[in-house]
Write an enzyme that holds these catalytic residues in place. Structure first.
Site, mmCIF file in Angstrom:
data_model
loop_
_atom_site.group_PDB
_atom_site.id
_atom_site.type_symbol
_atom_site.label_atom_id
_atom_site.label_comp_id
_atom_site.label_asym_id
_atom_site.label_seq_id
_atom_site.Cartn_x
_atom_site.Cartn_y
_atom_site.Cartn_z
ATOM 1 N N THR A 6 0.803 -1.228 0.000
ATOM 2 C CA THR A 6 0.000 0.000 0.000
ATOM 3 C C THR A 6 0.832 1.272 0.000
ATOM 4 O O THR A 6 1.917 1.317 0.585
ATOM 5 C CB THR A 6 -0.958 0.012 1.217
ATOM 6 O OG1 THR A 6 -1.681 1.242 1.249
ATOM 7 C CG2 THR A 6 -0.195 -0.140 2.528
ATOM 8 N N ASP A 7 0.308 2.283 -0.675
ATOM 9 C CA ASP A 7 0.902 3.621 -0.612
ATOM 10 C C ASP A 7 0.698 4.193 0.784
ATOM 11 O O ASP A 7 -0.153 3.717 1.542
ATOM 12 C CB ASP A 7 0.212 4.556 -1.617
ATOM 13 C CG ASP A 7 0.638 4.273 -3.048
ATOM 14 O OD1 ASP A 7 1.596 3.514 -3.226
ATOM 15 O OD2 ASP A 7 -0.008 4.793 -3.970
ATOM 16 N N LYS A 8 1.462 5.240 1.073
ATOM 17 C CA LYS A 8 1.277 5.943 2.354
ATOM 18 C C LYS A 8 0.312 7.096 2.196
ATOM 19 O O LYS A 8 -0.748 7.136 2.811
ATOM 20 C CB LYS A 8 2.626 6.463 2.881
ATOM 21 C CG LYS A 8 2.490 7.325 4.157
ATOM 22 C CD LYS A 8 3.812 7.935 4.562
ATOM 23 C CE LYS A 8 4.196 9.111 3.694
ATOM 24 N NZ LYS A 8 3.375 10.327 3.919
ATOM 25 N N THR A 47 -2.095 -0.903 -4.043
ATOM 26 C CA THR A 47 -2.855 0.340 -4.169
ATOM 27 C C THR A 47 -2.030 1.390 -4.908
ATOM 28 O O THR A 47 -0.795 1.331 -4.922
ATOM 29 C CB THR A 47 -3.253 0.905 -2.795
ATOM 30 O OG1 THR A 47 -2.076 1.378 -2.120
ATOM 31 C CG2 THR A 47 -3.938 -0.149 -1.942
ATOM 32 N N LYS A 58 8.297 0.191 -7.494
ATOM 33 C CA LYS A 58 7.024 -0.387 -7.051
ATOM 34 C C LYS A 58 6.643 -1.573 -7.927
ATOM 35 O O LYS A 58 6.201 -2.619 -7.436
ATOM 36 C CB LYS A 58 5.937 0.685 -7.095
ATOM 37 C CG LYS A 58 4.594 0.234 -6.540
ATOM 38 C CD LYS A 58 3.637 1.412 -6.442
ATOM 39 C CE LYS A 58 2.332 1.002 -5.794
ATOM 40 N NZ LYS A 58 1.426 2.140 -5.608
#
Length: 791
Positions: free
Chosen positions: A296-298, A542, A526
């Protein structure tokens, strides 16, 4: 803004150019109206039903032929209705995402929908506006753009006259006028999308369902070939035999299984849409049930993507922290989309600050060159100059009253940096209106705070067997602070460590699996991280920018978060419309329910098909005839599938672990259920024919009723591992089965569509017989448990 003479397009020129270049829209390939209309006509179920109708007509079974055609049109209408609803929902989403742009046409500025912009159009954009197409800047003031969605770089890009700006980015500071040079799929944005192949992914369960279909098709066709040879030898007419064979295939092969699966998924997706989760690829809901790793992204996912004031420090005895916030508020624009300004305004409102009796004499807003804002105010007879900006800029104007104060200031700045906070410094000058010899008033710590639900969601994911790794472009310090706050265990991998790992594929996963987060990564990193984890895990990833598209495409489930760009939302498997990850809980719970429902259905369907095919094969070989007529077989297939649709609402128990297909367990369950059904059917046929000597027409009607009751009773047995009466299906399933049983019983006792009618006592006998065998089927669960323990 630097102004110049503008010459825009006329409406006629714009119309000609839109014909040449197409609309300014990056759309998926859409199926044509004719193809959509005709597609269901040549599906396997449609062709078989039409074949059965034709053969019935050739055999002079006129009523049967027209009734089968009626069933065919019901099947066709259901498919078209489902497609219509899906298309309508997608169109509503597209309409919500459209916006207007100030455009110079016909010698005047007017709002034009972004979709209708063409090369040569002159546009005007302000602070916070999304750039709708690739363009060249023709006039600008203090202009910088945020291109993170395209490049993954969070730093702003300063732009001047003559520079290119790109579709999908947005205006971070200043305003502009520009001439469009490329639209739609010809933009940098569009080329990125069209350069990535978008294969139609099949979910794990979908592949499994296809395997089941092939298995049952093989058995059905084998049984049909054997029966055809046996009955031909015994003198059956070829037309009658073909009709019977086709009817058996329709009843035995789960041709409707994909349609039933799509309906169950569609209803689940509709329920999730109410919870702000849009499912674009229905089969992704099945894969989400299997996911055991979330990357997941932050920003905007785990955090709010909204800057807030986390801490305030004052360096002046006479100034409280509230006074520092009030000073910062005076150095902030009133109407602004800037995130930092909005954070200051929000903090000011929270402390119920006041700027009464304060007059602003002069205000210079923040810009990318000065890196500070400056305001001259008057309170009573006193004039005060306030400067607010980056600490290193503001410090250069200050004169600290003591070395200790200067040391404290520097320690506070270093402490903020070590904890990953951004800092704004505020200085004042009460002596004169110059930015010289100012007094440092205080500092404000800024951060993108965690979403309130993030910690809870991550705990939920851990408890449900899903690992979580955070992927961010932030530095290691910020990454460490956020991962600690979230309770993510493990080390932080730097971008160098990450690249060293994935450049050695044989040991990459071993090096990465214990990491809590990956810092300072770019989109290409990523992509590689997702690829490495996908080698062992079922991965959900995400993203929010078009640069995330390659990673989301190779993930088992690609999820676009609420702040994602429109194009990514249109290409992701699942779109979260709610802020943060909280809505993903609903998606996971619903996906696991759907998985269990479809899994239970597969057990039921294998058992039913196996029972029907083998029973008819055995009786056909022994007695030289079918125990059912063609129309009865087709009616049986339809009545069996009616309550199956209600399984979309069935109550099920889900595991706290990711779902997985237990092939051997299901095979054992299905065959045990099926063998009991075969024994049940053969015993009834022998009893009624050889002992009670009923006419074959009566037996066929009784057999039809028995197969319907037993089939639907199996739904109650197969949907739970407990005793069926301890965990009943949902009321929707119960009502659907009651409804079909009323129809089946009504047909049997009235003789309508049947070879002959049966009496009410006969119908009651069939009911008692079927329900008694249901209990025998239930007992096979004990054998299933023994097999499971051996595994």
């Amino acid at each position: 803004m630097n102004m110049q003479t503008i010459s825009g397009l006329t409406s006629i020129e714009a119309e000609n150019r839109i014909k040449k270049y197409g609309p300014n829209d990056v759309e998926e390939k859409r199926t044509g109206v004719v193809k959509k209309f005709l597609a269901p006509l040549y599906s396997p179920i449609s062709l078989m039903l039409l074949g059965a109708a034709l053969l019935s007509r050739l055999s002079n079974r006129i009523f049967d032929a027209y009734f089968i055609l009626a069933l065919y049109f019901v099947n066709y209408s259901v498919q078209r209705w489902q497609e219509f609803k899906a298309d309508k929902a997608l169109e509503q989403i597209r309409q919500k995402l459209s916006f207007d742009v100030s455009t110079f046409r016909d010698n005047k500025w007017s709002p034009i929908n972004a979709k209708y912009l063409v090369p040569g159009d002159r546009i005007r954009l302000g602070l916070g506006s999304m750039i709708p197409a690739d363009a060249t800047v023709t006039a600008a003031k203090n202009l910088s753009t945020n291109e993170a969605v395209l490049t993954g770089e969070s730093l702003l890009k300063e732009k001047k006259i003559g520079d290119k700006i790109f579709s999908g980015s947005f205006i971070a500071t200043g305003n502009l006028e520009a001439e469009i040079v490329a639209t739609g799929k010809n933009t940098f944005f569009g080329k990125t999308i069209f350069s990535i192949e978008a294969p139609k992914q099949k979910s794990i369960l979908e592949k499994d369902i296809l395997t089941i279909t092939r298995f049952l098709t093989f058995i059905s066709l084998g049984a049909v070939i054997i029966l055809t040879l046996v009955l031909l030898i015994k003198g059956f007419g070829i037309k009658d035999l073909l009709t019977l064979d086709l009817s058996l295939i329709i009843a035995g092969i789960p041709i409707a299984l994909p349609a039933v699966m799509a309906i169950i998924l569609s209803i689940g997706a509709a329920g999730l849409a109410k919870k702000l989760v849009v499912v674009r690829r229905l089969s992704a809901l099945q894969d989400l049930a299997n996911v055991n790793m979330l990357l997941t992204d932050k920003t905007g996912t785990l955090t709010k993507n909204k800057i807030s004031i986390e801490k305030v420090i004052s360096y002046q005895k006479e100034l409280s922290t509230e006074n520092i916030v009030e000073l910062a508020r005076l150095a902030t624009l009133d109407e602004t989309p800037d995130a930092i300004d909005l954070a200051i305004i929000k903090k000011f409102e929270e402390i119920k600050g006041s700027t009464e009796n304060t007059e602003i004499l002069n205000f210079i807003p923040y810009d990318s060159e000065r890196k500070r804002s400056t305001v001259l105010i008057q309170r009573g007879q006193e004039k005060i100059l306030i400067s607010m900006g980056a600490p290193q800029i503001i410090q250069a104007f200050d004169e600290f009253t003591s070395p200790e104060l200067q040391q404290k200031f520097e320690n506070d700045i270093n402490d903020a940096a070590a904890k990953g906070f951004r800092v704004l410094a505020v200085a004042i000058n009460k002596k004169n209106a110059e930015e010289k010899n100012m007094d440092m008033a205080g500092i404000l710590f800024l951060a993108d705070p965690l979403d309130e639900d993030s910690k809870e969601v991550i705990e939920f994911l851990k408890e449900n067997g899903i690992g979580v790794k955070m992927l961010t472009g932030d530095n290691e310090i910020i990454t460490k602070r956020i991962s600690t706050e979230l309770g993510l265990p493990g080390k932080i991998l730097s971008v160098k460590e990450t690249r060293d790992s994935y450049n050695k594929p044989e040991s990459a996963l071993e090096n990465m699996k214990d990491a809590a987060a990956f810092a300072e990564i770019l989109p290409k990193d990523k992509y590689e991280i997702v690829k490495i984890f996908k080698s062992k895990y079922i991965v959900a990833a995400t993203g929010d920018g078009i640069n995330d598209l390659p990673a989301l495409k190779i993930a088992n489930v690609g999820i676009a978060v609420s702040g994602a760009v429109t194009a990514l939302k249109s290409l992701a498997d699942i779109v979260l419309l709610g802020q943060g990850l909280s809505v993903i809980k609903d998606a996971i719970i619903e996906s696991r329910k759907i998985f269990v429902r479809l899994y239970n259905y597969s057990v039921y369907r294998i058992s039913e098909s196996f029972r029907l095919i083998i029973t008819i094969l055995v009786l056909g070989i022994i007695y030289g005839s079918y125990p059912l007529q063609p129309l009865q077989l087709i009616l049986l297939a339809f009545l069996n599938d009616v309550p199956i649709i209600s399984l979309a609402f069935d109550r099920v128990k889900i595991s706290s672990e990711p779902a997985r297909i237990k092939t051997k367990e299901r095979f054992v369950s299905s065959l045990l259920f099926g063998f009991v059904g075969i024994l049940n059917s053969i015993c009834l046929f022998v009893l009624t024919l050889n002992i009670l000597h009923f006419p074959i027409e009566i037996i066929q009607t009784m057999f039809f009723l028995k197969l319907t009751i037993s089939g639907h009773a199996l739904i109650f047995v197969a949907h739970t591992k407990e005793r069926w009466y301890k965990f009943l299906p949902s009321k929707e399933v119960i009502m659907a089965t009651i409804g079909t049983q009323i129809i089946a019983t009504g047909l049997a006792v009235s003789g309508y569509l049947m070879p002959s009618k049966i009496s009410w006592p006969m119908a009651l006998f069939v009911w008692i017989w079927a329900l008694a065998w249901m209990q025998i089927t239930e007992l096979t669960k004990d054998l299933q448990e023994k097999f499971a323990k051996k595994d």
